[in-house]
Design an enzyme around this catalytic site. Structure first.
Site: not given
Ligand code: M6R
Length: 612
Positions: A2, A27, A74, A100-101, A485, A489, A492, A508, A607
């Site tokens: 947050c 955030r 968030w 925040n937490g 990666e 990308k 997300e 496999h 983020k």
């Protein structure tokens, strides 16, 4: 996860808080709210949704007052919605808190408070904080003492800002494992989760450390230790940020800006760190631990998400060129492993753009507890991980705002290459090899420009694939982590299902999925595993799979196997990921834009992941 911001001073608080929230929105962005205080009255406005919704709700309303606190959320506890949006308050609407937490013992505290007759309005863990503070205020404590008493009862993580109608003109702030910076200007103070909300007002800041509490009014501030009440004389730091670094400028999105910043970012990560004649890297932040590094027999690289993918590339670099045994572990799993660490011969190196990722921080703490040297490759200067690790290297690429990490990744790879030279030259790496890597690193920015110059063509390829629902990314050796990666990308920011894996693993299992509707993105530069990759492409072709391939300039052979080819300039094998990831970032970006997704703020993500 947050963002919090508070203001106290001689100007109207509302526009400053709103601007701060806009800058912190990366955030978290599922709800937002603020409280502005004018004498003994306070006005609270909260909304579900983004900061723009909050501004809309305030509309023409005059929100006057020289003090206030604000929050962009968030969600962790309680669905995103107005009742769960911060600031939270006690029943009498006296004490207001942004947080925040996570309050880990909130259930227990809530139950006890409910037994005392307290009524809760939200489903959040945070709401216990204003109720506890109010309880202590009622017992006669001052606001700062009440906040201190309440926080001593809390287990978990927090950065909190508190104001009270009954004690106006004061913000009380405290932190435990969540970042908090106090900006100091002429008779005004801005306190926020990160400097982006502060730098347009002042570059003078103080970083609050864990267990510290600040009491701020328009004339000054006092910082003390929460447990002992001892007053602390904190050092003022000067933030290096240029405000334009935190602005989009001519770009439509931060992500695109940050993709295009990569030639400069790599230059900045290299600046002053290469001794070409000696084939050596100078890493000032490691100077004090140089001797310990010489004795290392094994290095553990730990990180999350994109930084974890960079660590996987680093593993190949360090083993092949520095001759150092290297282990990579995703930070969220490190704690569950009983990794055997020898403090004499092993060290832990964490990678983190934000320097605040909770899982990565937990890994640092665990390693320290085991007596092992901890190192960091961190972008955010002064962040918690930067402070907690024994030594480290900064990326120096400026703020990365887009939730999808781009320039941090290429910079992490650059720093890992520098570290490979440094540790390699401490061991058996020859002068010739040291010089060769240094020269190839120096040549990268121009090569990056060449890759970026193909963005229009990559956009056209992206256009073709916007209706595709699945993608599989493959690569080998250095480019296996790049496949992971690239897939990360795409998923997300476009929400298209994408997976990545080592090309050799295709037969496999994953090959079963391949048909004409299931394309493959293959990273196949002309390197030591080129021939093997060609065989994999042939296997895909035989199943009618559509192939987009990233290949080395001048490779005419590969065009026969692929529907689309994107070329990257030739470089040393270990550095190819720094070039090959760029088309994958651009591809994901354009697919997401063409699908009208919110590229910089993808759904459900934030983020800085400061919760475990
Ligand atoms: O700030 P950090 O580098 O520690 O963050 C780690 C991950 O959360 C981050 O890389 C995440 O995976 C990005 N959204 C990926 O684009």
């Amino acid at each position: 996860m947050c963002g919090i911001v508070g203001y106290i001073g001689n100007r109207q608080a509302y526009p400053i808080l709103l601007d701060g929230l806009r800058r912190l929105e990366y955030r978290g962005y599922d709800s937002a709210g603020l409280v502005v205080e004018k004498g003994n009255t306070v006005t609270r406005v909260r909304v579900q949704g983004k900061v723009a919704e909050l501004a809309k709700k305030v509309g023409a309303q005059v929100l006057e007052g020289f003090c206030g606190i604000a929050h962009t959320r968030w969600a962790t506890h309680g669905v995103p919605g107005e009742v769960n949006a911060h600031p939270h308050c006690d029943e009498e609407q006296d004490v207001f808190v942004v947080h925040n937490g996570i309050v880990e013992n909130h259930e227990l505290i809530k139950r006890e408070l409910q037994q005392e007759g307290c009524k809760f309005a939200s489903e959040t863990d945070t709401e216990v904080i204003p109720h506890l503070i109010k309880k202590f205020l009622t017992e006669g404590a001052s606001l700062e003492v009440a906040v201190g008493k309440a926080l001593k009862l809390i287990k978990g993580t927090y950065a909190v800002l508190v104001i009270a109608k009954s004690d106006p003109g004061k913000i009380v702030a405290a932190r435990q494992s969540s970042p908090l910076r106090l900006g100091i200007a002429e008779k005004e103070f801005i306190i926020a989760s990160d400097p982006s909300a502060i730098v347009s007002h002042t570059k003078k800041i103080i970083t609050l450390a864990d267990g510290e509490l600040a009491v701020i009014n328009k004339d000054g501030y006092v910082i003390s230790e929460l447990q002992s009440d001892t007053i602390i004389d904190k050092k003022l730091e000067e933030i290096e940020w240029d405000m334009s670094e935190a602005e989009k400028g001519e770009y439509e999105h931060f992500m695109l800006k940050e993709i295009f910043e990569q030639p400069e970012a790599v230059k900045n990560s290299l600046r002053g760190r290469l001794l070409f004649d000696e084939g050596m890297a100078v890493l000032g932040g490691l100077k004090q631990v140089e001797d310990k590094l010489r004795k290392l027999k094994r290095l553990h690289l730990i990180a999350c998400g994109t930084a974890y993918h960079a660590a996987l590339v680093g593993e190949y670099m360090l083993e092949e060129y520095a001759g150092l045994s290297t282990e990579v572990c995703v930070a969220s799993e490190f704690r569950y492993r009983k990794t055997i660490l020898d403090p004499e011969t092993e060290a832990v190196l964490v990678l983190s753009q934000s320097g605040e990722t909770a899982d990565t921080l937990a890994a640092v703490k665990e390693a320290k507890q085991k007596g092992v040297l901890t190192l960091g490759i961190v972008n955010a200067v002064g962040s918690t991980i930067a402070q907690e690790t024994d030594a480290g290297v900064y990326n120096h690429v400026g703020p990365e705002i887009g939730v999808a990490s781009t320039k941090a990744f290429t910079s992490q790879l650059t720093v890992l290459a520098l570290l490979t030279i440094f540790l390699g030259r401490q061991r058996d790496m020859s002068l010739v090899m040291g010089k060769r890597i240094a020269e190839e690193l120096r040549a990268l920015p121009v090569k990056l420009e060449k890759v970026l110059a193909q963005s229009e063509r990559i956009r056209e390829i992206a256009q073709y694939y916007i209706k595709t629902t699945n993608f599989y990314y493959i690569g080998r050796k250095y480019n296996f982590p790049v496949a992971l990666e690239g897939a990360l990308k795409l998923k997300e920011i476009s929400y298209i299902h994408a997976e990545g894996g080592p090309a050799g693993e295709l037969k496999h299992g994953p090959l079963a999925m391949i048909d004409k509707n299931f394309p493959i993105m293959a990273i196949v530069p002309q390197d030591s595993v080129y021939e093997k990759n060609l065989s994999n492409l042939a296997e895909v072709k035989a199943r009618n799979g559509r192939i987009i391939v990233l290949a080395t300039e001048g490779d005419s052979e590969i065009t026969k196997l692929a529907e689309e080819v994107i070329f990257i300039p030739k470089t040393l094998e270990m550095l190819t990921p720094i070039l090959s990831v760029i088309p994958l970032q651009l591809f994901a970006y354009y697919v997401a834009v063409l699908l009208s997704k919110d590229v910089d703020k993808p759904r459900n993500l934030a983020k800085s992941v400061t919760v475990e």
